[in-house]
Design a protein around this motif. Structure first.
Motif, PDB file in Angstrom:
ATOM      1  N   ASP A  13       0.792  -1.237   0.000  1.00 48.13           N
ATOM      2  CA  ASP A  13       0.000   0.000   0.000  1.00 48.13           C
ATOM      3  C   ASP A  13       0.824   1.286   0.000  1.00 48.13           C
ATOM      4  O   ASP A  13       0.334   2.340  -0.377  1.00 48.13           O
ATOM      5  N   THR A  14       2.083   1.234   0.383  1.00 42.38           N
ATOM      6  CA  THR A  14       2.883   2.456   0.376  1.00 42.38           C
ATOM      7  C   THR A  14       2.996   3.047  -1.026  1.00 42.38           C
ATOM      8  O   THR A  14       3.110   4.254  -1.192  1.00 42.38           O
ATOM      9  N   PHE A  15       2.945   2.193  -2.055  1.00 42.68           N
ATOM     10  CA  PHE A  15       3.073   2.679  -3.421  1.00 42.68           C
ATOM     11  C   PHE A  15       1.776   3.265  -3.969  1.00 42.68           C
ATOM     12  O   PHE A  15       1.727   3.694  -5.114  1.00 42.68           O
ATOM     13  N   ARG A  16       0.744   3.303  -3.151  1.00 42.22           N
ATOM     14  CA  ARG A  16      -0.530   3.858  -3.593  1.00 42.22           C
ATOM     15  C   ARG A  16      -0.806   5.220  -2.969  1.00 42.22           C
ATOM     16  O   ARG A  16      -1.953   5.647  -2.853  1.00 42.22           O
ATOM     17  N   SER A  17       0.255   5.932  -2.558  1.00 42.40           N
ATOM     18  CA  SER A  17       0.040   7.243  -1.960  1.00 42.40           C
ATOM     19  C   SER A  17       1.129   8.220  -2.360  1.00 42.40           C
ATOM     20  O   SER A  17       2.218   7.822  -2.759  1.00 42.40           O
ATOM     21  N   TRP A  18       0.806   9.487  -2.279  1.00 39.74           N
ATOM     22  CA  TRP A  18       1.766  10.565  -2.508  1.00 39.74           C
ATOM     23  C   TRP A  18       1.256  11.792  -1.756  1.00 39.74           C
ATOM     24  O   TRP A  18       0.136  11.799  -1.257  1.00 39.74           O
ATOM     25  N   PHE A  19       2.089  12.794  -1.664  1.00 46.00           N
ATOM     26  CA  PHE A  19       1.759  13.971  -0.873  1.00 46.00           C
ATOM     27  C   PHE A  19       1.821  15.225  -1.724  1.00 46.00           C
ATOM     28  O   PHE A  19       2.574  15.298  -2.693  1.00 46.00           O
ATOM     29  N   GLU A  20       1.029  16.201  -1.317  1.00 45.37           N
ATOM     30  CA  GLU A  20       1.024  17.505  -1.974  1.00 45.37           C
ATOM     31  C   GLU A  20       1.267  18.559  -0.909  1.00 45.37           C
ATOM     32  O   GLU A  20       0.654  18.524   0.164  1.00 45.37           O
ATOM     33  N   HIS A  21       2.164  19.478  -1.193  1.00 45.29           N
ATOM     34  CA  HIS A  21       2.426  20.578  -0.272  1.00 45.29           C
ATOM     35  C   HIS A  21       1.484  21.709  -0.652  1.00 45.29           C
ATOM     36  O   HIS A  21       1.661  22.367  -1.676  1.00 45.29           O
ATOM     37  N   ALA A  22       0.472  21.931   0.182  1.00 46.23           N
ATOM     38  CA  ALA A  22      -0.552  22.938  -0.103  1.00 46.23           C
ATOM     39  C   ALA A  22      -0.024  24.338   0.191  1.00 46.23           C
ATOM     40  O   ALA A  22       0.928  24.518   0.954  1.00 46.23           O
ATOM     41  N   ASP A  23      -0.667  25.341  -0.406  1.00 48.09           N
ATOM     42  CA  ASP A  23      -0.288  26.732  -0.176  1.00 48.09           C
ATOM     43  C   ASP A  23      -0.385  27.110   1.294  1.00 48.09           C
ATOM     44  O   ASP A  23       0.323  28.000   1.761  1.00 48.09           O
ATOM     45  N   SER A  24      -1.229  26.420   2.056  1.00 48.48           N
ATOM     46  CA  SER A  24      -1.412  26.692   3.484  1.00 48.48           C
ATOM     47  C   SER A  24      -0.214  26.225   4.311  1.00 48.48           C
ATOM     48  O   SER A  24      -0.132  26.507   5.502  1.00 48.48           O
ATOM     49  N   GLY A  25       0.697  25.463   3.669  1.00 49.44           N
ATOM     50  CA  GLY A  25       1.838  24.917   4.391  1.00 49.44           C
ATOM     51  C   GLY A  25       1.616  23.494   4.847  1.00 49.44           C
ATOM     52  O   GLY A  25       2.544  22.838   5.306  1.00 49.44           O
ATOM     53  N   GLU A  26       0.387  23.024   4.765  1.00 49.26           N
ATOM     54  CA  GLU A  26       0.079  21.651   5.167  1.00 49.26           C
ATOM     55  C   GLU A  26       0.414  20.682   4.043  1.00 49.26           C
ATOM     56  O   GLU A  26       0.520  21.059   2.888  1.00 49.26           O
ATOM     57  N   PHE A  27       0.571  19.428   4.423  1.00 52.65           N
ATOM     58  CA  PHE A  27       0.774  18.375   3.444  1.00 52.65           C
ATOM     59  C   PHE A  27      -0.523  17.596   3.327  1.00 52.65           C
ATOM     60  O   PHE A  27      -1.103  17.175   4.325  1.00 52.65           O
ATOM     61  N   ILE A  28      -0.947  17.391   2.116  1.00 53.09           N
ATOM     62  CA  ILE A  28      -2.180  16.650   1.848  1.00 53.09           C
ATOM     63  C   ILE A  28      -1.791  15.297   1.263  1.00 53.09           C
ATOM     64  O   ILE A  28      -1.039  15.217   0.295  1.00 53.09           O
ATOM     65  N   ARG A  29      -2.297  14.256   1.873  1.00 56.19           N
ATOM     66  CA  ARG A  29      -1.998  12.901   1.403  1.00 56.19           C
ATOM     67  C   ARG A  29      -3.055  12.480   0.398  1.00 56.19           C
ATOM     68  O   ARG A  29      -4.248  12.615   0.620  1.00 56.19           O
ATOM     69  N   HIS A  30      -2.602  11.952  -0.712  1.00 56.17           N
ATOM     70  CA  HIS A  30      -3.482  11.405  -1.737  1.00 56.17           C
ATOM     71  C   HIS A  30      -3.252   9.907  -1.803  1.00 56.17           C
ATOM     72  O   HIS A  30      -2.131   9.435  -1.624  1.00 56.17           O
ATOM     73  N   THR A  31      -4.309   9.167  -2.070  1.00 54.95           N
ATOM     74  CA  THR A  31      -4.162   7.721  -2.195  1.00 54.95           C
ATOM     75  C   THR A  31      -4.940   7.217  -3.403  1.00 54.95           C
ATOM     76  O   THR A  31      -5.903   7.841  -3.848  1.00 54.95           O
ATOM     77  N   ALA A  33      -7.164   4.126  -4.182  1.00 55.69           N
ATOM     78  CA  ALA A  33      -7.856   3.099  -3.401  1.00 55.69           C
ATOM     79  C   ALA A  33      -7.736   1.702  -4.019  1.00 55.69           C
ATOM     80  O   ALA A  33      -7.551   0.722  -3.305  1.00 55.69           O
ATOM     81  N   ASP A  34      -7.832   1.622  -5.322  1.00 56.55           N
ATOM     82  CA  ASP A  34      -7.847   0.324  -5.979  1.00 56.55           C
ATOM     83  C   ASP A  34      -6.450  -0.020  -6.498  1.00 56.55           C
ATOM     84  O   ASP A  34      -5.956   0.630  -7.423  1.00 56.55           O
ATOM     85  N   PRO A  35      -5.811  -1.046  -5.934  1.00 58.56           N
ATOM     86  CA  PRO A  35      -4.463  -1.418  -6.392  1.00 58.56           C
ATOM     87  C   PRO A  35      -4.398  -1.718  -7.889  1.00 58.56           C
ATOM     88  O   PRO A  35      -3.373  -1.499  -8.520  1.00 58.56           O
ATOM     89  N   PHE A 125       1.650  -0.496   5.408  1.00 61.47           N
ATOM     90  CA  PHE A 125       2.424   0.681   5.789  1.00 61.47           C
ATOM     91  C   PHE A 125       1.496   1.768   6.309  1.00 61.47           C
ATOM     92  O   PHE A 125       1.834   2.489   7.236  1.00 61.47           O
ATOM     93  N   ASP A 126       0.294   1.856   5.731  1.00 62.38           N
ATOM     94  CA  ASP A 126      -0.698   2.829   6.208  1.00 62.38           C
ATOM     95  C   ASP A 126      -1.028   2.593   7.677  1.00 62.38           C
ATOM     96  O   ASP A 126      -1.052   3.525   8.480  1.00 62.38           O
ATOM     97  N   GLU A 127      -1.299   1.336   8.031  1.00 64.06           N
ATOM     98  CA  GLU A 127      -1.637   1.025   9.420  1.00 64.06           C
ATOM     99  C   GLU A 127      -0.459   1.289  10.350  1.00 64.06           C
ATOM    100  O   GLU A 127      -0.633   1.763  11.465  1.00 64.06           O
TER     101      GLU A 127
END
Length: 177
Positions: A13-31, A33-35, A125-127
């Motif tokens: 499952d680790t290969f099914r996610s990535w992150f975005e650095h938002a303008d707010s400074g936060e990191f948004i996780r994207h996933t 769902a379907d392998p 990895f998510d858990e």
């Protein structure tokens, strides 16, 4: 090899996610769902020099993009070499070793005309990250583990070791005498 790698990527499952650095400074996780939505396709780069191969392996996207990992096959007349390069966000040296074993087993099983290698379910990895987040949210500056890191940094002039870590002269023994 392609089928084996796709099964590997879909299994972990680790290969099914990535992150975005938002303008707010936060990191948004994207996933994803379907392998089954993940499908690597081989790219034939033709004949490459050693420098060109190196450039391919270090040109993986950064951790804020999906796909900050790569797999490759260097084919020769008498065989091939399989390699992987991935950002630390997806694994460490132990995982890379396991990756090689799993890829080799899957390739051997499929290339001999058999079915996919049957493996136990992969750990999540998510858990793991959820459990780590729960644990670390309870830590304070007085927690023993935190204090150990503070002591370590203080004994190193207020910082941590820099990388690449200076290892000294590789021609001289580093054995404790």
């Amino acid at each position: 090899m392609n089928l084996g790698l796709n099964r590997y990527l879909q299994r972990h499952d680790t290969f099914r996610s990535w992150f975005e650095h938002a303008d707010s400074g936060e990191f948004i996780r994207h996933t994803t769902a379907d392998p089954a939505d993940i499908e690597f396709e081989p790219i034939d780069h033709g004949n490459l020099t050693v420098d060109e191969i190196r450039a391919l392996t270090v040109a993986i996207p950064n951790p804020l993009e999906w796909g900050c990992f790569t797999f490759g096959v260097i084919q020769r007349e008498d065989g091939f070499t399989f390699f992987t390069a991935m950002d630390h966000v997806h694994g460490d040296a132990s995982l890379i070793g396991t990756t090689m074993l799993e890829a080799n087993g899957m390739y051997a099983s499929l290339s001999s005309g058999g079915d996919s290698l049957r493996l136990p379910d992969a750990g999540s990895f998510d858990e793991f990250c959820v459990r780590e987040r729960e644990h670390t949210s309870t830590l304070t500056v007085d927690s023993p583990g935190v204090q150990t890191w503070i002591d370590f940094a203080e004994s190193n002039g207020g910082g941590f070791s820099e990388f690449p870590l200076p290892l000294g002269n590789s021609l001289e023994s580093s054995a404790v005498r």
